[in-house]
Scaffold this active site. Structure first.
Site, PDB file in Angstrom:
ATOM      1  N   ASN A 288      -2.380   0.312 -17.062  1.00 23.53           N
ATOM      2  CA  ASN A 288      -1.704  -0.982 -17.142  1.00 23.53           C
ATOM      3  C   ASN A 288      -2.087  -1.786 -15.909  1.00 23.53           C
ATOM      4  O   ASN A 288      -1.599  -1.512 -14.819  1.00 23.53           O
ATOM      5  CB  ASN A 288      -0.184  -0.743 -17.191  1.00 23.53           C
ATOM      6  CG  ASN A 288       0.604  -2.038 -17.119  1.00 23.53           C
ATOM      7  OD1 ASN A 288       0.047  -3.127 -17.283  1.00 23.53           O
ATOM      8  ND2 ASN A 288       1.904  -1.920 -16.876  1.00 23.53           N
ATOM      9  N   TRP A 289      -2.958  -2.758 -16.108  1.00 22.84           N
ATOM     10  CA  TRP A 289      -3.445  -3.539 -14.953  1.00 22.84           C
ATOM     11  C   TRP A 289      -2.433  -4.581 -14.479  1.00 22.84           C
ATOM     12  O   TRP A 289      -2.640  -5.211 -13.452  1.00 22.84           O
ATOM     13  CB  TRP A 289      -4.762  -4.228 -15.320  1.00 22.84           C
ATOM     14  CG  TRP A 289      -5.959  -3.322 -15.199  1.00 22.84           C
ATOM     15  CD1 TRP A 289      -5.958  -1.955 -15.205  1.00 22.84           C
ATOM     16  CD2 TRP A 289      -7.329  -3.731 -15.040  1.00 22.84           C
ATOM     17  NE1 TRP A 289      -7.248  -1.482 -15.065  1.00 22.84           N
ATOM     18  CE2 TRP A 289      -8.104  -2.557 -14.966  1.00 22.84           C
ATOM     19  CE3 TRP A 289      -7.975  -4.963 -14.980  1.00 22.84           C
ATOM     20  CZ2 TRP A 289      -9.489  -2.581 -14.810  1.00 22.84           C
ATOM     21  CZ3 TRP A 289      -9.354  -4.993 -14.835  1.00 22.84           C
ATOM     22  CH2 TRP A 289     -10.097  -3.817 -14.744  1.00 22.84           C
TER      23      TRP A 289
ATOM     24  N   HIS B  57       7.969  -3.054 -21.078  1.00 21.62           N
ATOM     25  CA  HIS B  57       7.798  -2.567 -19.710  1.00 21.62           C
ATOM     26  C   HIS B  57       8.987  -3.024 -18.869  1.00 21.62           C
ATOM     27  O   HIS B  57       9.515  -4.120 -19.066  1.00 21.62           O
ATOM     28  CB  HIS B  57       6.489  -3.110 -19.123  1.00 21.62           C
ATOM     29  CG  HIS B  57       6.115  -2.441 -17.837  1.00 21.62           C
ATOM     30  ND1 HIS B  57       6.702  -2.766 -16.630  1.00 21.62           N
ATOM     31  CD2 HIS B  57       5.235  -1.445 -17.562  1.00 21.62           C
ATOM     32  CE1 HIS B  57       6.191  -2.001 -15.684  1.00 21.62           C
ATOM     33  NE2 HIS B  57       5.296  -1.187 -16.222  1.00 21.62           N
TER      34      HIS B  57
ATOM     35  N   GLU C 243       9.188  -4.190 -16.041  1.00 27.93           N
ATOM     36  CA  GLU C 243       8.997  -5.471 -15.341  1.00 27.93           C
ATOM     37  C   GLU C 243       9.341  -6.643 -16.257  1.00 27.93           C
ATOM     38  O   GLU C 243       9.868  -7.659 -15.811  1.00 27.93           O
ATOM     39  CB  GLU C 243       7.573  -5.557 -14.790  1.00 27.93           C
ATOM     40  CG  GLU C 243       7.405  -4.634 -13.590  1.00 27.93           C
ATOM     41  CD  GLU C 243       6.002  -4.146 -13.332  1.00 27.93           C
ATOM     42  OE1 GLU C 243       5.052  -4.658 -13.942  1.00 27.93           O
ATOM     43  OE2 GLU C 243       5.863  -3.206 -12.526  1.00 27.93           O
TER      44      GLU C 243
ATOM     45  N   GLU D  77       9.191   5.758 -18.209  1.00 28.83           N
ATOM     46  CA  GLU D  77       8.879   5.294 -16.860  1.00 28.83           C
ATOM     47  C   GLU D  77      10.170   5.055 -16.086  1.00 28.83           C
ATOM     48  O   GLU D  77      10.817   4.008 -16.259  1.00 28.83           O
ATOM     49  CB  GLU D  77       8.107   3.975 -16.923  1.00 28.83           C
ATOM     50  CG  GLU D  77       6.795   4.063 -17.673  1.00 28.83           C
ATOM     51  CD  GLU D  77       5.820   2.994 -17.197  1.00 28.83           C
ATOM     52  OE1 GLU D  77       4.737   3.376 -16.738  1.00 28.83           O
ATOM     53  OE2 GLU D  77       6.156   1.804 -17.261  1.00 28.83           O
TER      54      GLU D  77
ATOM     55  N   GLY E  46       5.396   2.103  -8.924  1.00 29.25           N
ATOM     56  CA  GLY E  46       4.816   1.434  -7.763  1.00 29.25           C
ATOM     57  C   GLY E  46       5.439   1.828  -6.435  1.00 29.25           C
ATOM     58  O   GLY E  46       5.206   1.177  -5.415  1.00 29.25           O
TER      59      GLY E  46
ATOM     60  N   SER F 218       3.965   6.048 -10.586  1.00 28.71           N
ATOM     61  CA  SER F 218       3.256   6.587  -9.415  1.00 28.71           C
ATOM     62  C   SER F 218       2.370   7.798  -9.731  1.00 28.71           C
ATOM     63  O   SER F 218       2.250   8.716  -8.910  1.00 28.71           O
ATOM     64  CB  SER F 218       4.256   6.929  -8.296  1.00 28.71           C
ATOM     65  OG  SER F 218       4.901   5.753  -7.841  1.00 28.71           O
TER      66      SER F 218
ATOM     67  N   GLY G 283      -0.168   2.543 -13.546  1.00 28.12           N
ATOM     68  CA  GLY G 283      -0.259   1.179 -13.057  1.00 28.12           C
ATOM     69  C   GLY G 283      -1.301   1.078 -11.952  1.00 28.12           C
ATOM     70  O   GLY G 283      -2.507   0.989 -12.204  1.00 28.12           O
ATOM     71  N   GLY G 284      -0.847   1.119 -10.708  1.00 33.17           N
ATOM     72  CA  GLY G 284      -1.725   0.898  -9.545  1.00 33.17           C
ATOM     73  C   GLY G 284      -3.020   1.696  -9.578  1.00 33.17           C
ATOM     74  O   GLY G 284      -4.102   1.154  -9.300  1.00 33.17           O
TER      75      GLY G 284
HETATM   76  C1  PEP Z   1       3.584   0.995 -14.565  1.00 36.68           C
HETATM   77  O1  PEP Z   1       3.934  -0.075 -14.116  1.00 36.68           O
HETATM   78  O2  PEP Z   1       3.498   1.157 -15.792  1.00 36.68           O
HETATM   79  C2  PEP Z   1       3.317   2.078 -13.631  1.00 36.68           C
HETATM   80  C3  PEP Z   1       3.427   3.301 -14.054  1.00 36.68           C
HETATM   81  O3  PEP Z   1       2.974   1.717 -12.355  1.00 36.68           O
HETATM   82  P1  PEP Z   1       2.509   2.690 -11.147  1.00 36.68           P
HETATM   83  O4  PEP Z   1       1.597   3.729 -11.732  1.00 36.68           O
HETATM   84  O5  PEP Z   1       1.846   1.799 -10.174  1.00 36.68           O
HETATM   85  O6  PEP Z   1       3.764   3.319 -10.621  1.00 36.68           O
END
Ligand code: PEP
Length: 257
Positions: free
Chosen positions: A11-12, A98, A100, A168, A174, A214, A235-236
């Site tokens: 997920n960018w 998500h 966010e 999640e 993050g 993460s 994500g990251g």
């Molecule tokens: C995400 O936002 O879907 C996610 C898992 O982010 P990160 O891997 O950066 O925690």
């Protein structure tokens, strides 16, 4: 071994310009040189990059996905993008619900449900995200929250072939924090049970449940070989080809979890 084929989804978020195509090319090249046939991979860049990403990833083992959609196929909704448009641009799946979006835009379970249905209508898969906040976990409400989100967000006609659940924990996204493998196992097992109630045992036993929050190459093996974890939403670490590939590598030489 349950035999569910794992999926690693990137997920960018709101990251990436045209120059980011280089990361996709690098991912494609790495997988061409040293494939990881044990797992599926999908990258979900921002909508602005879908067409370019489709061209770069053509002929590769990496599928293309999108982030979020409007529930309707078209109409007077300035700035919104429909599932049909994302399909037209090359996406095969859409991340919906998500945390966010739930936090930034107040998206409700009912709206997430409508977006998942929009993905199905456009013949795309829906990656439906659920997860508790830090406060909810401290209050011992994790399973209750996840149950409520699943009941509200998952369309009743959902099928394992076109539906993925991503668990999640919001506090792990993050932050570098992760639940213990035992905590992940508890929630994923619970989700599998809830899916059985909602969709029937057959679909529940086939549906992929991803862990997200993460995930990095360094902790992938610890988190992804937990019972009922069928891959990761990343994500990251999905922004760098080397990290995303490093996570996929956790599956190399190993079957489904
Ligand atoms: C995400 O936002 O879907 C996610 C898992 O982010 P990160 O891997 O950066 O925690």
């Amino acid at each position: 071994m349950r035999g569910i084929r794992p999926l690693v989804a990137g997920n960018w978020k709101m990251h990436g310009l045209g120059t980011s195509s280089a990361e996709l090319r690098s991912l494609k090249d790495r997988l061409a040189e040293a494939p990881v046939p044990e797992a599926d991979a999908i990258v979900c860049p921002p909508a602005t990059l879908l067409a370019r990403a489709r061209d770069v990833l053509a002929g590769s083992a990496v599928a293309l996905g999108a982030q979020d959609c409007h529930p309707l196929p078209s109409g007077p909704h300035t700035g919104d993008i429909s599932a049909e448009m994302l399909a037209d641009a090359g996406a095969t799946a859409i991340i919906v619900g998500h945390s966010e979006r739930r936090t930034d835009y107040g998206e409700t379970d009912a709206l997430v449900n409508a977006k998942a249905k929009a993905a199905f209508r456009a013949k795309l898969a829906a990656i439906i995200c659920v997860g508790e906040t830090e406060l909810e976990r401290r209050q011992g409400a994790t399973l209750e929250v996840v149950r409520r989100q699943l009941q509200g967000s998952l369309p009743r006609g959902a099928r394992a072939r076109t539906t993925v659940i991503a668990y999640e924990p919001v506090w792990a996204i993050g932050t570098g924090l992760t639940p213990t493998p035992a905590d992940v196992a508890e929630v994923h097992g619970f989700i599998r049970g809830e899916l059985g109630q909602l969709l029937g045992q057959t679909e529940a036993s086939l549906l992929r449940i991803l862990y997200g929050g993460s995930v990095k190459p360094a902790n992938a093996s610890e988190l992804l070989f937990v019972p009922d974890v069928d891959g990761a939403l990343v994500g990251g670490a999905s922004l760098k080809a080397s990290d995303f590939y490093g996570i996929l590598l956790a599956y190399a030489g190993r079957g489904a979890g």
